[in-house]
Design a protein around this motif. Structure first.
Motif, PDB file in Angstrom:
ATOM      1  N   ARG A 989       0.833  -1.210   0.000  1.00  0.00           N
ATOM      2  CA  ARG A 989       0.000   0.000   0.000  1.00  0.00           C
ATOM      3  C   ARG A 989       0.862   1.251   0.000  1.00  0.00           C
ATOM      4  O   ARG A 989       0.566   2.232  -0.696  1.00  0.00           O
ATOM      5  CB  ARG A 989      -0.920  -0.003   1.227  1.00  0.00           C
ATOM      6  N   ARG A 991       3.856   1.541  -1.198  1.00  0.00           N
ATOM      7  CA  ARG A 991       4.442   1.664  -2.529  1.00  0.00           C
ATOM      8  C   ARG A 991       3.425   2.254  -3.516  1.00  0.00           C
ATOM      9  O   ARG A 991       3.759   3.114  -4.339  1.00  0.00           O
ATOM     10  CB  ARG A 991       4.917   0.282  -3.000  1.00  0.00           C
ATOM     11  N   ASP A 992       2.165   1.813  -3.400  1.00  0.00           N
ATOM     12  CA  ASP A 992       1.115   2.355  -4.275  1.00  0.00           C
ATOM     13  C   ASP A 992       0.913   3.843  -4.029  1.00  0.00           C
ATOM     14  O   ASP A 992       0.749   4.624  -4.978  1.00  0.00           O
ATOM     15  CB  ASP A 992      -0.198   1.607  -4.045  1.00  0.00           C
ATOM     16  N   ARG A 993       0.914   4.245  -2.757  1.00  0.00           N
ATOM     17  CA  ARG A 993       0.704   5.671  -2.444  1.00  0.00           C
ATOM     18  C   ARG A 993       1.867   6.521  -2.955  1.00  0.00           C
ATOM     19  O   ARG A 993       1.666   7.635  -3.449  1.00  0.00           O
ATOM     20  CB  ARG A 993       0.558   5.856  -0.931  1.00  0.00           C
ATOM     21  N   VAL A 994       3.101   5.987  -2.810  1.00  0.00           N
ATOM     22  CA  VAL A 994       4.259   6.731  -3.322  1.00  0.00           C
ATOM     23  C   VAL A 994       4.159   6.887  -4.830  1.00  0.00           C
ATOM     24  O   VAL A 994       4.441   7.957  -5.387  1.00  0.00           O
ATOM     25  CB  VAL A 994       5.576   6.006  -2.924  1.00  0.00           C
ATOM     26  N   ARG A 995       3.720   5.808  -5.519  1.00  0.00           N
ATOM     27  CA  ARG A 995       3.549   5.885  -6.965  1.00  0.00           C
ATOM     28  C   ARG A 995       2.451   6.895  -7.334  1.00  0.00           C
ATOM     29  O   ARG A 995       2.601   7.691  -8.270  1.00  0.00           O
ATOM     30  CB  ARG A 995       3.209   4.510  -7.527  1.00  0.00           C
ATOM     31  N   ASP A 996       1.356   6.898  -6.567  1.00  0.00           N
ATOM     32  CA  ASP A 996       0.274   7.849  -6.818  1.00  0.00           C
ATOM     33  C   ASP A 996       0.745   9.288  -6.651  1.00  0.00           C
ATOM     34  O   ASP A 996       0.416  10.166  -7.455  1.00  0.00           O
ATOM     35  CB  ASP A 996      -0.900   7.575  -5.877  1.00  0.00           C
ATOM     36  N   GLY A 998       3.827  10.361  -6.919  1.00  0.00           N
ATOM     37  CA  GLY A 998       4.726  10.680  -8.032  1.00  0.00           C
ATOM     38  C   GLY A 998       3.954  11.039  -9.292  1.00  0.00           C
ATOM     39  O   GLY A 998       4.297  11.997  -9.998  1.00  0.00           O
ATOM     40  N   GLN A 999       2.894  10.275  -9.594  1.00  0.00           N
ATOM     41  CA  GLN A 999       2.076  10.575 -10.770  1.00  0.00           C
ATOM     42  C   GLN A 999       1.351  11.906 -10.623  1.00  0.00           C
ATOM     43  O   GLN A 999       1.231  12.674 -11.578  1.00  0.00           O
ATOM     44  CB  GLN A 999       1.070   9.436 -10.997  1.00  0.00           C
TER      45      GLN A 999
END
Length: 1013
Positions: A989, A991-996, A998-999
């Protein structure tokens, strides 16, 4: 003899051992080690007395520098060979080789001294003495280090060293008579006999006390890749000063040695006379060193600090040799000059290996843990021999080249001594800075090596005002051990510290120390305290110091659990308070598990024997067993008689056995281990697992390989039956879950066998094997199997290796069938056999019921719960048998339409899984989300009980599973796989938030660039 006289003798013995800090059970071991060192040191005395007497009679003082150079070269080579040999043979074998070498070589040298090789042999005598000294100490101190832990070593090592000084005293007194009777050279024969006699003591020690773990060759260390050199230590100013100090110490030591033997040879030119004098001097040195070690050293360093401890011996020696130089220059008598030289030698040895050595140990303790061992090894294994060689070359240049007499050498020594003193001042000046650096690095750890010198205590006192709570608590912990009187005045301000954890720890000290002078301070802080945990500690402290208990009695009506617990403990610890007893009994009789567990926690903290039976009874129930177990662990060994009786009952409930096994593992000690061993063959496999884990946790070791092998055979026989069962039930959709359960059960058997092996073989390597086979890569597993293949005896290997290797059930069944033949059955018979075998894990039986589609409905329900949990992301990586334990904790709830499950702001301590139905997540009227079947909400509350961030209400009739925090934490403690699964989910989760994020940042930049464009 009367009974009273016997008791008086026992008391006298206890006083004697107590004076020397010997604890019960250590007496025989300490006595044998002191005896071993005493006998070896007698050999040292015999060799030293005759070595220098004979050497000087043959080569004179001018030959000493050559001897020192020989020592630097050959003693180092012998040490290097010894280290290499230690990597190839077991520890006990290395010790025996050591002493046999000393005894045999001493006898060979004695023969050589009786032959035409006398003159040549005389030259190697000082070298042989240094080798004897080095190897003898390598026989004693590593052995002692393997038999005692760090704290025992700090307490007992000075006493073990007394064996050396006693040998110097006694042996030195007899040297003159022995020389007169048998001659100087025959002392080498006596030395050989001493080393031979030491072999018998070593045999007793290794046979009785040396554990197999210590005795096994360290194969893993031999095959490990060498660590990268820490070149950074040579850039550290403090380390370089340590090396400089070591060089100057040993160069100075051999300068004193040379000057002393010059004057001694002038006074006693006859070899026998010189040998007799050296013996008498060694006796005097032994007396002075013994007094210095046991009486003076600790007091000098404690009162005056490290610098004085380091300076004491050098100053005495510099002043002595300064007087010798002046008296020699002024034409003083031969005897006067000789007496001053003898005093310098005495000071150099007696105080150098007592006061200076203890101060030097403190110097090393101020280094970080990762650096300390390496620096000490370099200093003593490399720098010291270099210093000896440097001393030899310098003396050779001064005496043979520049023709310096003893007077000239004494003047050179004074100059050398000045440099030595400068280095000591620089080293001690950097000590506090080095200690500060180490304390800062140890904030998150707990290192017991900070020593009670004034600089350390002062530094710790200053840290009580640190802005970081962890540093303050660390300083409190250390001062409580090192100098509690310096901590007491600071507690008045610490109970008002901004950090609640500091206030709590300060109140704990007030309670423990019963500081009645702080009553008003405690009452004032209690009146304004807002943190529940701190308030609890304050109430407990109040109970320990207040005569008037009315404030505590009033707190019994508090609704806050912490305040109630603090008041109950404060009242019950200080006497039989009726109101507190009544409240405690009320909680015990309550229907709420939380109330009963609170009462159990209180009984554990109060620690009264009349509560023990109630605590043990609470171990029978799954709802109260965890709290009861923790309470008994806190009580410790005092409860062992009651635990032993309850654990030994023939029909003891299963839950009691599981709980008490864990308790016994934490308490530890021989008695706990014997209680556990009484049920090591328990038929219930899960109870056996708990017992073996408890034995491992308590550090159990045994040489009874027959007993271990018998239990191992029982486990392997069950593994053979499991493998055959897996073959008989075959793979199918119906047996898929059961096959997985049986495979997991096989892993449990394998782990039990490895635990059993760790009790009698090399425990560390076997524990690493267990870890590699359980969670390691395939490469690590192959290395693990190779370790076991090499380590196990042949008769064990054939039995155990099929259990460890990754074999198919059919192949394993065939290999184990040669030891334990099995009967083939059809699937239906096997399923019935599994269902009816109550000694199997509940999960295996439940899966058998599921495969057979008949049996106990409760078991079927448990399987269905596991299947539901497997669909939840949080538990997707958790093994099925562990999920079965989680399933036991689930509570099923029926929620009506529009019923609120929890409100925003409620304290959360539960997670929910939706079985069927639908809920909405909302903040007031604002809708946040809808959740449906198999969705999870509130999971973070299991880990961090913070107020709920939103409300959850049922949209329609809904069924839920609820998992509460307290039992879940207990399960995570026992089953780390649960925590591993949660960590994976949370990491994903995050990792997903960090990716979100970044996007989102990239999108914002695109929009900003569009506007500017």
């Amino acid at each position: 003899m009367s009974r009273s006289n016997s008791e008086n003798k026992l008391t006298a013995f206890q006083r004697f051992t107590g004076f020397f800090n010997i604890e019960p059970g250590e007496e025989r071991l300490v006595g044998l080690l002191v005896l071993l060192y005493f006998i070896l040191a007698l050999g040292f005395v015999f060799v030293q007395s005759m070595a220098f007497g004979v050497f000087l009679s043959e080569y004179g003082v001018k030959g000493l520098p050559y001897s020192y150079i020989a020592i630097a070269i050959f003693a180092s080579l012998v040490a290097m060979f010894y280290i290499r040999l230690g990597g190839r043979v077991s520890f006990s074998k290395l010790l025996f080789i050591n002493l046999i070498f000393l005894a045999c070589t001493s006898l060979l040298i004695w023969f050589a001294l009786k032959s035409p090789l006398y003159h040549i042999t005389a030259f190697i005598l000082p070298l042989w003495f240094q080798i004897v000294l080095n190897l003898g100490n390598l026989a004693v101190w590593p052995l002692a280090g393997s038999l005692f832990d760090f704290r025992q070593g700090k307490r007992l090592f000075p006493l073990l060293g007394a064996g050396n000084w006693l040998a110097n005293i006694i042996g030195g007194l007899f040297i003159p008579a022995l020389v007169k009777t048998v001659g100087a050279t025959n002392l080498m024969l006596l030395a050989g006999f001493s080393f031979g006699a030491a072999l018998f003591i070593l045999r007793i020690l290794t046979h009785t006390y040396l554990q197999p773990k210590t005795d096994a060759p360290k194969a893993a260390q031999r095959t490990a890749r060498p660590a990268k050199p820490q070149t950074g230590i040579f850039k550290d100013r403090y380390v370089l000063l340590i090396f400089a100090y070591t060089v100057l110490w040993w160069v100075a030591f051999f300068f004193v040695d040379n000057i002393f033997y010059d004057r001694a040879f002038a006074q006693y030119p006859d070899a026998n006379q010189l040998t007799a004098f050296i013996g008498r001097l060694l006796s005097i040195i032994g007396i002075v060193a013994l007094i210095s070690s046991t009486v003076l050293t600790s007091r000098v360093i404690a009162r005056f600090g490290l610098r004085v401890g380091l300076l004491a011996m050098p100053l005495l020696v510099i002043l002595s040799l300064g007087m010798l130089a002046l008296s020699g220059s002024l034409g003083a008598s031969l005897f006067m000059v000789f007496a001053v030289g003898a005093f310098a030698k005495l000071s150099n040895v007696a105080f150098g290996f007592s006061t200076s050595q203890s101060a030097n140990a403190i110097v090393y303790q101020s280094l970080p843990d990762t650096m300390r061992g390496r620096v000490q090894t370099i200093a003593e294994g490399i720098v010291q021999p270099i210093a000896v060689g440097l001393a030899g070359i310098s003396l050779l240049a001064l005496t043979a080249g520049l023709k310096f007499s003893y007077i000239g050498l004494a003047y050179v020594f004074v100059g050398l001594g000045v440099a030595w003193l400068i280095v000591i001042f620089l080293l001690s000046g950097n000590y506090v800075r080095a200690l500060t650096r180490v304390i800062t690095k140890r904030r998150l750890g707990d290192d017991a090596n900070v020593l009670a010198d004034p600089a350390s205590v002062s530094l710790l006192q200053s840290r009580l005002q640190d802005a970081h709570a962890g540093v303050v608590i660390y300083a409190m912990n250390k001062l409580e051990v090192l100098d509690v009187l310096s901590l007491t005045p600071e507690l008045r301000s610490l109970i008002q510290h901004p950090a609640p954890e500091v206030r709590r720890e300060a109140f704990v000290r007030v309670e423990n120390l019963k500081l009645k002078s702080m009553l008003r301070d405690v009452q004032n802080q209690l009146a304004v305290e807002t943190f529940p945990a701190v308030k609890e500690s304050a109430l407990r402290a109040l109970g320990a110091i207040a005569e008037d208990k009315s404030q505590l009695t009033s707190a019994l009506n508090e609704t806050d659990v912490n305040s109630l617990r603090g008041a109950l403990i404060g009242l019950l610890k200080c006497g039989n308070e009726p109101s507190a007893e009544q409240k405690l009994n009320h909680l015990l009789a309550a229907s709420s598990n939380a109330d009963r567990n609170l009462a159990i926690e209180v009984m554990g903290s109060v620690n009264r024997r009349d509560y023990y039976s109630q605590l043990i009874s609470a171990c029978d129930s799954p709802q109260t067993s965890r709290a009861a177990g923790l309470a008994l662990i806190a009580i410790g060994a005092e409860a062992l008689p009651e635990i032993e009786s309850a654990f030994g009952e023939k029909d003891a409930p299963r839950q009691r056995l599981l709980t008490l096994a864990r308790v016994l593992g934490h308490i530890g000690g021989v008695r706990s281990q014997n209680i556990l061993l009484s049920r090591i063959s328990e038929s219930d496999s899960e109870v056996r697992s708990k017992i073996l884990n408890a034995l491992s946790h308590s550090g159990y070791r045994t040489k009874d390989t027959a007993m271990i092998q018998g239990v191992v055979k029982t486990e392997v026989e069950q593994a053979a039956w499991i493998s055959t069962t897996q073959v008989d039930i075959r793979d199918s959709a119906e047996t898929l879950l059961l096959q997985a359960a049986l495979t997991q059960f096989h892993v449990q058997i394998r782990n039990r066998v490895l635990l059993l092996l760790s009790f009698t073989f090399d425990g560390d390597s076997i524990r690493r094997v267990r870890e590699a086979l359980t969670v390691g890569t395939s490469t690590q597993a192959s290395y693990a199997l190779e370790i076991m293949d090499v380590q196990l005896p042949a008769d064990w290997k054939k039995l155990i290796m099929p259990l460890l290797e990754n074999l198919a059930p059919l192949e394993r069944s065939q290999q184990l069938g040669s030891f334990f033949p099995q009967t083939k059955r059809d699937r239906a018979e096997r399923l019935i056999e599994l269902i009816e075998n109550h000694n199997l894990p509940e999960w295996v039986r439940a899966c058998a019921v599921y495969a057979a589609k008949k049996g106990d409905p409760a078991m079927l329900s448990n399987v269905e719960k596991v299947l539901i949990l497997k669909s939840v992301a949080m538990f997707s990586h958790t093994p099925d048998n562990v999920l079965a334990d989680v399933a036991d904790l689930l509570e099923e709830l029926d929620i009506s339409e529009n019923e609120t499950i929890f409100e925003k702001g409620d304290t959360g301590d539960s997670m929910y899984v939706i079985l069927d139905g639908k809920v909405r997540v909302h903040d007031g009227e604002r809708l946040l989300n809808y959740l449906g079947e198999r969705d999870v909400f509130g999971e973070m509350a299991l880990l961090d009980p913070e107020p709920r961030l939103a409300s959850v209400t049922a949209v329609e009739a809904t069924r839920l599973f609820r998992l509460d925090q307290a039992p879940f934490f207990e399960l995570m403690e026992e089953r780390p796989e649960v925590a591993t699964g949660i960590i994976r989910v949370l990491t994903g989760r995050l990792r997903d938030r960090v990716r979100d994020i970044g996007q989102l940042n990239a999108r914002i930049k695109e929009l900003e660039n569009g506007k500017t464009g």
